[in-house]
Design a protein around this motif. Structure first.
Motif, PDB file in Angstrom:
ATOM      1  N   TYR A 175       0.820  -1.221   0.000  1.00 50.34           N
ATOM      2  CA  TYR A 175       0.000   0.000   0.000  1.00 50.34           C
ATOM      3  C   TYR A 175       0.855   1.274   0.000  1.00 50.34           C
ATOM      4  N   TYR A 176       2.162   1.149  -0.219  1.00 45.26           N
ATOM      5  CA  TYR A 176       3.032   2.325  -0.155  1.00 45.26           C
ATOM      6  C   TYR A 176       2.620   3.407  -1.158  1.00 45.26           C
ATOM      7  N   GLN A 177       2.369   3.008  -2.413  1.00 42.85           N
ATOM      8  CA  GLN A 177       2.031   4.021  -3.426  1.00 42.85           C
ATOM      9  C   GLN A 177       0.680   4.653  -3.119  1.00 42.85           C
ATOM     10  N   LYS A 178      -0.293   3.857  -2.743  1.00 45.29           N
ATOM     11  CA  LYS A 178      -1.621   4.386  -2.435  1.00 45.29           C
ATOM     12  C   LYS A 178      -1.565   5.371  -1.276  1.00 45.29           C
ATOM     13  N   THR A 179      -0.895   4.980  -0.201  1.00 43.70           N
ATOM     14  CA  THR A 179      -0.839   5.855   0.969  1.00 43.70           C
ATOM     15  C   THR A 179       0.013   7.089   0.712  1.00 43.70           C
ATOM     16  N   ALA A 208       5.464  10.505  -4.652  1.00 41.01           N
ATOM     17  CA  ALA A 208       5.043   9.150  -4.312  1.00 41.01           C
ATOM     18  C   ALA A 208       6.069   8.124  -4.768  1.00 41.01           C
ATOM     19  N   ASN A 209       6.585   8.269  -5.978  1.00 46.69           N
ATOM     20  CA  ASN A 209       7.581   7.320  -6.477  1.00 46.69           C
ATOM     21  C   ASN A 209       8.901   7.449  -5.719  1.00 46.69           C
ATOM     22  N   TYR A 210       9.280   8.662  -5.417  1.00 45.82           N
ATOM     23  CA  TYR A 210      10.484   8.908  -4.605  1.00 45.82           C
ATOM     24  C   TYR A 210      10.339   8.258  -3.234  1.00 45.82           C
ATOM     25  N   ASP A 211       9.151   8.396  -2.644  1.00 43.71           N
ATOM     26  CA  ASP A 211       8.883   7.841  -1.322  1.00 43.71           C
ATOM     27  C   ASP A 211       8.945   6.313  -1.348  1.00 43.71           C
ATOM     28  N   VAL A 212       8.375   5.707  -2.382  1.00 48.31           N
ATOM     29  CA  VAL A 212       8.402   4.243  -2.490  1.00 48.31           C
ATOM     30  C   VAL A 212       9.836   3.733  -2.634  1.00 48.31           C
ATOM     31  N   ILE A 213      10.635   4.426  -3.438  1.00 49.34           N
ATOM     32  CA  ILE A 213      12.037   4.032  -3.613  1.00 49.34           C
ATOM     33  C   ILE A 213      12.764   4.039  -2.275  1.00 49.34           C
ATOM     34  N   LEU A 251      18.139  17.855 -16.546  1.00 43.46           N
ATOM     35  CA  LEU A 251      18.858  17.136 -17.598  1.00 43.46           C
ATOM     36  C   LEU A 251      20.118  16.466 -17.056  1.00 43.46           C
ATOM     37  N   PHE A 252      20.847  17.178 -16.206  1.00 38.03           N
ATOM     38  CA  PHE A 252      22.062  16.616 -15.626  1.00 38.03           C
ATOM     39  C   PHE A 252      21.729  15.430 -14.720  1.00 38.03           C
ATOM     40  N   ALA A 253      20.700  15.587 -13.871  1.00 37.96           N
ATOM     41  CA  ALA A 253      20.313  14.502 -12.964  1.00 37.96           C
ATOM     42  C   ALA A 253      19.802  13.298 -13.751  1.00 37.96           C
ATOM     43  N   GLY A 254      19.021  13.559 -14.806  1.00 34.70           N
ATOM     44  CA  GLY A 254      18.501  12.461 -15.609  1.00 34.70           C
ATOM     45  C   GLY A 254      19.619  11.636 -16.223  1.00 34.70           C
ATOM     46  N   LYS A 255      20.651  12.307 -16.682  1.00 34.08           N
ATOM     47  CA  LYS A 255      21.805  11.604 -17.256  1.00 34.08           C
ATOM     48  C   LYS A 255      22.479  10.722 -16.217  1.00 34.08           C
ATOM     49  N   LYS A 256      22.597  11.232 -14.987  1.00 35.71           N
ATOM     50  CA  LYS A 256      23.228  10.457 -13.912  1.00 35.71           C
ATOM     51  C   LYS A 256      22.348   9.282 -13.482  1.00 35.71           C
ATOM     52  N   LEU A 257      21.043   9.539 -13.319  1.00 31.34           N
ATOM     53  CA  LEU A 257      20.144   8.519 -12.789  1.00 31.34           C
ATOM     54  C   LEU A 257      19.899   7.380 -13.774  1.00 31.34           C
ATOM     55  N   LYS A 258      20.109   7.638 -15.059  1.00 31.59           N
ATOM     56  CA  LYS A 258      19.936   6.573 -16.045  1.00 31.59           C
ATOM     57  C   LYS A 258      20.914   5.423 -15.804  1.00 31.59           C
ATOM     58  N   ASN A 259      21.984   5.689 -15.079  1.00 26.43           N
ATOM     59  CA  ASN A 259      23.003   4.661 -14.841  1.00 26.43           C
ATOM     60  C   ASN A 259      22.618   3.703 -13.718  1.00 26.43           C
ATOM     61  N   TYR A 260      21.517   4.008 -13.006  1.00 29.00           N
ATOM     62  CA  TYR A 260      21.141   3.190 -11.857  1.00 29.00           C
ATOM     63  C   TYR A 260      19.918   2.351 -12.161  1.00 29.00           C
ATOM     64  N   HIS A 261      19.854   1.197 -11.500  1.00 30.67           N
ATOM     65  CA  HIS A 261      18.724   0.297 -11.674  1.00 30.67           C
ATOM     66  C   HIS A 261      18.097   0.050 -10.295  1.00 30.67           C
ATOM     67  N   TYR A 262      16.795   0.211 -10.250  1.00 31.72           N
ATOM     68  CA  TYR A 262      16.064   0.038  -8.996  1.00 31.72           C
ATOM     69  C   TYR A 262      15.151  -1.162  -9.119  1.00 31.72           C
ATOM     70  N   ASN A 263      15.338  -2.117  -8.239  1.00 33.85           N
ATOM     71  CA  ASN A 263      14.509  -3.314  -8.234  1.00 33.85           C
ATOM     72  C   ASN A 263      13.584  -3.296  -7.029  1.00 33.85           C
ATOM     73  N   GLU A 264      12.308  -3.217  -7.289  1.00 38.20           N
ATOM     74  CA  GLU A 264      11.328  -3.155  -6.197  1.00 38.20           C
ATOM     75  C   GLU A 264      10.921  -4.555  -5.811  1.00 38.20           C
ATOM     76  N   MET A 286      19.675  10.979  -6.044  1.00 35.35           N
ATOM     77  CA  MET A 286      18.292  11.460  -6.002  1.00 35.35           C
ATOM     78  C   MET A 286      18.140  12.585  -4.974  1.00 35.35           C
ATOM     79  N   ILE A 287      18.815  12.445  -3.840  1.00 37.69           N
ATOM     80  CA  ILE A 287      18.753  13.491  -2.810  1.00 37.69           C
ATOM     81  C   ILE A 287      19.333  14.791  -3.343  1.00 37.69           C
ATOM     82  N   LEU A 288      20.498  14.706  -3.966  1.00 35.14           N
ATOM     83  CA  LEU A 288      21.137  15.907  -4.500  1.00 35.14           C
ATOM     84  C   LEU A 288      20.296  16.528  -5.617  1.00 35.14           C
TER      85      LEU A 288
END
Length: 425
Positions: free
Chosen positions: A134-138, A325-330, A411-424, A221-223
């Motif tokens: 229920y993380y996303q819903k809440t 919401a997506n940031y919180d779930v991560i 744009l800069f953050a998107g370039k950096k974050l593309k290098n990471y993989h998140y498995n829920e 993500m924090i930065l």
């Protein structure tokens, strides 16, 4: 029915804490009105927010460590009591005609310190009482309540302040606190999380920082969000200077434009509650902010029409709950629950320290850089076509500058974050 029972404690805590937050926000807005009446200074009123954030930023790392050491429910109750004592102190000072501006700054700083401890405790408490599915819903419901508070508090505060004055506003705030306090004390059970009461606070704080150092995806993500907060808070510092001097603007229009952000977040929060799980939460985080920062600032910079300002606010804020919401779930699914207090606190320090900086820079740049530039060179055809003329054109120029800054950050953050993989899980 099962879902309802599983979320019983969440619904009680969420609803009553939201009522208390609305009461606190009403008082904060009313105090802003009172302070502006006393001083007529925009910087003076902005200092109320800065004083609240300063201890929050400075002490968050250590507060999170304390949160992980102690019982979450007791921590929240103690912080709530100390925070309401601040409100009572303002009430007594006001009724005895001894309330001074520095009192508000000092009390806001202390209240901000209490929030520094209470906020990570509340975040961990939510993790403990919400089943993971229920993380996303809440998260969507929590965004909805924050949006409602943002939308309603200026309207309610202005009305109550005009009808019953600051005394009545504070009384409403204290009443909302009593409801939330009683619900937390008597109706909600928060499970225990693993904690070591013998650990040194400095050691615990260091563990939070070391966890972030070892997890570059979370740190990035924090930065990124700290950069977003810099742009958003600068926007807040610029907006009055853009709207109030405009011939089609004024205080009522400023209130309308401001409320559009809350309305947009309500829509976005309802959207989050019904959206399916996205394939890539990380991509959602940075793309939503690219759309928001890449449209709103430019729409407000280039337009002198209130309707366009309102549209800009809606576009700029409707996707914020989706991002949140997506940031919180991560976070909730990545950070171990026994570390969440100290990690959330470290996050708060790094993610929110840019807010007071942005507030100050936004107002300072408008008053001391952009308005003088437009006063001197504003008759140039290009500048006139883009930003208008007269007072307020400097705020439009500054809005354009932060628009460029926001796009570059995304744009800069998107370039950096593309290098990471998140498995829920």
């Amino acid at each position: 029915m099962i879902a309802k029972n599983e979320l019983r404690d969440f619904y009680i805590l969420w609803s009553t804490q939201s009522i208390s937050q609305l009461g606190s926000s009403i008082t904060a807005f009313a105090l802003t009105l009172w302070l502006y009446e006393q001083t007529g200074s925009s910087l003076g009123t902005a200092m109320l927010t800065i004083c609240s954030y300063a201890p929050y930023v400075i002490m968050s790392i250590f507060a999170g460590a304390l949160t992980d050491r102690f019982d979450k429910k007791k921590t929240m109750l103690v912080c709530d009591v100390l925070a309401v004592m601040c409100t009572v102190a303002i009430f007594i000072l006001y009724k005895t005609n001894t309330l001074m501006i520095w009192h508000l700054y000092a009390i806001n700083a202390f209240s901000g310190l209490m929030n520094t401890v209470q906020q990570p405790a509340a975040e961990v408490a939510m993790t403990l009482i919400i089943p993971e599915r229920y993380y996303q819903k809440t998260s969507g419901l929590r965004s909805l309540s924050r949006s409602l508070v943002s939308t309603l508090n200026p309207l309610i505060a202005a009305s109550l302040y005009a009808l019953i004055g600051l005394t009545g506003v504070i009384a409403v705030d204290i009443g909302s606190f009593a409801v939330a306090f009683a619900a937390l004390l008597f109706l909600i059970k928060i499970p225990e999380s693993k904690r070591d009461k013998t650990e040194n606070v400095l050691v615990l704080a260091k563990e939070g920082l070391m966890y972030l150092k070892a997890n570059p995806m979370i740190m990035t993500m924090i930065l990124f969000l700290s950069g977003v907060n810099l742009i958003a808070s600068a926007f807040d510092g610029i907006l009055p200077g853009l709207v109030l001097p405009n011939p089609k603007g004024g205080s009522s229009v400023l209130g309308l434009v401001t409320s559009c952000s809350g309305i947009a977040m309500i829509i976005g929060s309802l959207l989050v509650s019904v959206l399916p799980k996205p394939k890539d939460r990380i991509k959602v985080v940075y793309l939503t902010m690219l759309i928001s920062l890449g449209t709103e600032n430019f729409l407000l910079a280039f337009s002198r029409e209130p309707i366009v300002w309102c549209v800009g606010q809606i576009i700029g804020w409707v996707l914020v709950p989706v991002m949140s919401a997506n940031y919180d779930v991560i976070f909730k699914t990545t950070v171990p629950v026994e570390l969440q207090g100290r990690v959330y606190a470290c996050r708060n320090t790094m993610q929110f320290f840019t807010i007071p900086i942005g507030l100050f820079l936004g107002g300072f740049m408008v008053d001391n850089v952009c308005e003088p530039i437009m006063s001197r060179y504003g008759d140039l055809p290009l500048l006139t076509a883009l930003f208008g003329t007269g007072k307020g054109s400097g705020a439009a120029l500054m809005m354009f500058i932060i628009g460029i800054g926001g796009v570059l950050i995304c744009l800069f953050a998107g370039k950096k974050l593309k290098n990471y993989h998140y498995n829920e899980t």
